[in-house]
Design an enzyme around this catalytic site. Structure first.
Site, PDB file in Angstrom:
ATOM      1  CB  SER A 235      36.024-132.159   6.060  1.00 61.55           C
ATOM      2  OG  SER A 235      36.251-132.351   7.413  1.00 61.55           O
TER       3      SER A 235
HETATM    4  N1  SAH Z   1      41.617-130.931   9.256  1.00 63.00           N
HETATM    5  C1  SAH Z   1      42.014-132.260   8.941  1.00 63.00           C
HETATM    6  C2  SAH Z   1      40.909-133.233   9.232  1.00 63.00           C
HETATM    7  C3  SAH Z   1      41.365-134.340  10.098  1.00 63.00           C
HETATM    8  S1  SAH Z   1      40.124-135.393  10.751  1.00 63.00           S
HETATM    9  C4  SAH Z   1      42.516-132.387   7.528  1.00 63.00           C
HETATM   10  O1  SAH Z   1      42.462-131.417   6.753  1.00 63.00           O
HETATM   11  O2  SAH Z   1      43.005-133.440   7.177  1.00 63.00           O
HETATM   12  C5  SAH Z   1      40.150-134.921  12.452  1.00 63.00           C
HETATM   13  C6  SAH Z   1      41.407-135.158  13.179  1.00 63.00           C
HETATM   14  O3  SAH Z   1      41.202-134.779  14.529  1.00 63.00           O
HETATM   15  C7  SAH Z   1      41.900-136.611  13.217  1.00 63.00           C
HETATM   16  O4  SAH Z   1      43.147-136.682  12.638  1.00 63.00           O
HETATM   17  C8  SAH Z   1      41.940-136.944  14.694  1.00 63.00           C
HETATM   18  O5  SAH Z   1      43.026-137.788  15.069  1.00 63.00           O
HETATM   19  C9  SAH Z   1      42.070-135.566  15.304  1.00 63.00           C
HETATM   20  N2  SAH Z   1      41.693-135.461  16.721  1.00 63.00           N
HETATM   21  C10 SAH Z   1      40.651-136.027  17.385  1.00 63.00           C
HETATM   22  N3  SAH Z   1      40.677-135.665  18.683  1.00 63.00           N
HETATM   23  C11 SAH Z   1      41.761-134.848  18.843  1.00 63.00           C
HETATM   24  C12 SAH Z   1      42.341-134.157  19.948  1.00 63.00           C
HETATM   25  N4  SAH Z   1      41.830-134.237  21.195  1.00 63.00           N
HETATM   26  N5  SAH Z   1      43.437-133.424  19.734  1.00 63.00           N
HETATM   27  C13 SAH Z   1      44.004-133.336  18.517  1.00 63.00           C
HETATM   28  N6  SAH Z   1      43.514-133.952  17.438  1.00 63.00           N
HETATM   29  C14 SAH Z   1      42.402-134.708  17.588  1.00 63.00           C
END
Ligand code: SAH
Length: 281
Positions: free
Chosen positions: A125
């Site tokens: 993000s």
């Molecule tokens: N906070 C992260 C943002 C990652 S984007 C950062 O700083 O990089 C959101 C992430 O949520 C993705 O990697 C995606 O694979 C994950 N995601 C989606 N559904 C999920 C679930 N049910 N359990 C765990 N992770 C999930």
């Protein structure tokens, strides 16, 4: 579950993160850290032995100049100008080197207010959104002194937000459903030596009961409802911040406050997060 028993990590002094450690850390489960199964809970513990001095090094990108601290300070000024006021959040955003979490081709954009791809179709993000969500989490604990207690993060991604959270919370439990990103986050975070960050590979939709109750839960992926497990695992007095998809397909940030009287949900501004998906891959 019992907390790991380790003392919380104090916020790194300025320059501690900026200067690369001269040795990499080894990942080994810390004594007492809960594990759900063999795939879960890889705490980023302190080093147990020195290895090759070069292994943890990732060169500071030339495009950032010599002082990435100054670049981050500008990013923090911009965040403050955009309305982020929480001093702890601003300090944490100023500490964590975002450029270390993105691919080398993107480092020059690391401190711009933009979301960036992190692989496997996912994105990190933009700083403004990370800061906004963390500020909402911190505000949910009014009356609290200092840091949040245990925090659950859904969607570790590249590990950036987990690193920021590590400055704001006593313990961070972060779950990722994509193995490739779980591994990437572990590699990105290892040199930072954050013993209060526990990475788990699994489906975050079921939460992580062993760390519950949580003072705060934050999701970086948006579904069309808030999973009941998250509410169950939230402490009374705790707050959850997540993107939520409405029937027309648009997403908005939602804040859920859990009190002894019940659960209060507040919808806020529109956002664009990757979808929350079930299962692992
Ligand atoms: N906070 C992260 C943002 C990652 S984007 C950062 O700083 O990089 C959101 C992430 O949520 C993705 O990697 C995606 O694979 C994950 N995601 C989606 N559904 C999920 C679930 N049910 N359990 C765990 N992770 C999930």
């Amino acid at each position: 579950m019992k907390p790991s028993g380790k003392p919380p990590v104090s916020a790194p002094k300025s320059g501690v993160i900026a200067s690369r450690p001269s040795f990499p850390v080894q990942l080994k489960p810390a004594a007492g850290v809960p594990t759900a199964n063999k795939n879960m809970a890889a705490p980023l513990s302190r080093p147990s032995g020195a290895v090759s001095p070069k292994a943890a090094q990732k060169p500071v990108p030339s495009g950032l100049g010599l002082d990435s601290h100054a670049v981050r300070a500008r990013m923090v000024q911009k965040l403050a100008a955009q309305g982020v006021t929480d001093p702890q959040v601003l300090a944490a955003m100023g500490q964590v080197e975002r450029h270390r979490f993105v691919d080398s081709a993107l480092v020059n954009q690391a401190y711009e207010d933009t979301s960036l791809p992190i692989g496997l179709g996912q994105t990190i993000s933009k700083p403004n959104v990370v800061a906004r969500m963390l500020e909402l989490l911190m505000r949910g604990n009014e009356g609290r002194q200092g840091k949040l207690g245990r925090v659950l993060e859904i969607g570790t991604g590249c590990g950036y937000q987990a690193a920021v959270l590590a400055q704001l919370a006593q313990e961070v439990y972060s779950i990722e459903r994509l193995r490739g990103l779980h591994d990437k986050a572990r590699d990105n975070l290892r040199p930072m030596r954050l013993p209060n960050v526990h990475l788990m590979f699994g489906d975050g939709m079921i939460g992580y009961a062993k760390g519950a109750p949580y003072a705060a839960i934050i999701s970086a992926a948006g579904g069309d409802n808030i999973p009941a497990n998250w509410i169950d695992q939230l402490a009374i007095g705790g707050r959850l911040v997540a993107p939520l998809q409405s029937a027309n397909g648009t997403q908005a940030l939602v804040v859920v406050d859990k009190t002894a009287q019940g659960v209060k949900q507040t919808l806020l501004e529109a956002v664009h997060f990757v979808p929350l998906k079930s299962g692992t891959s």
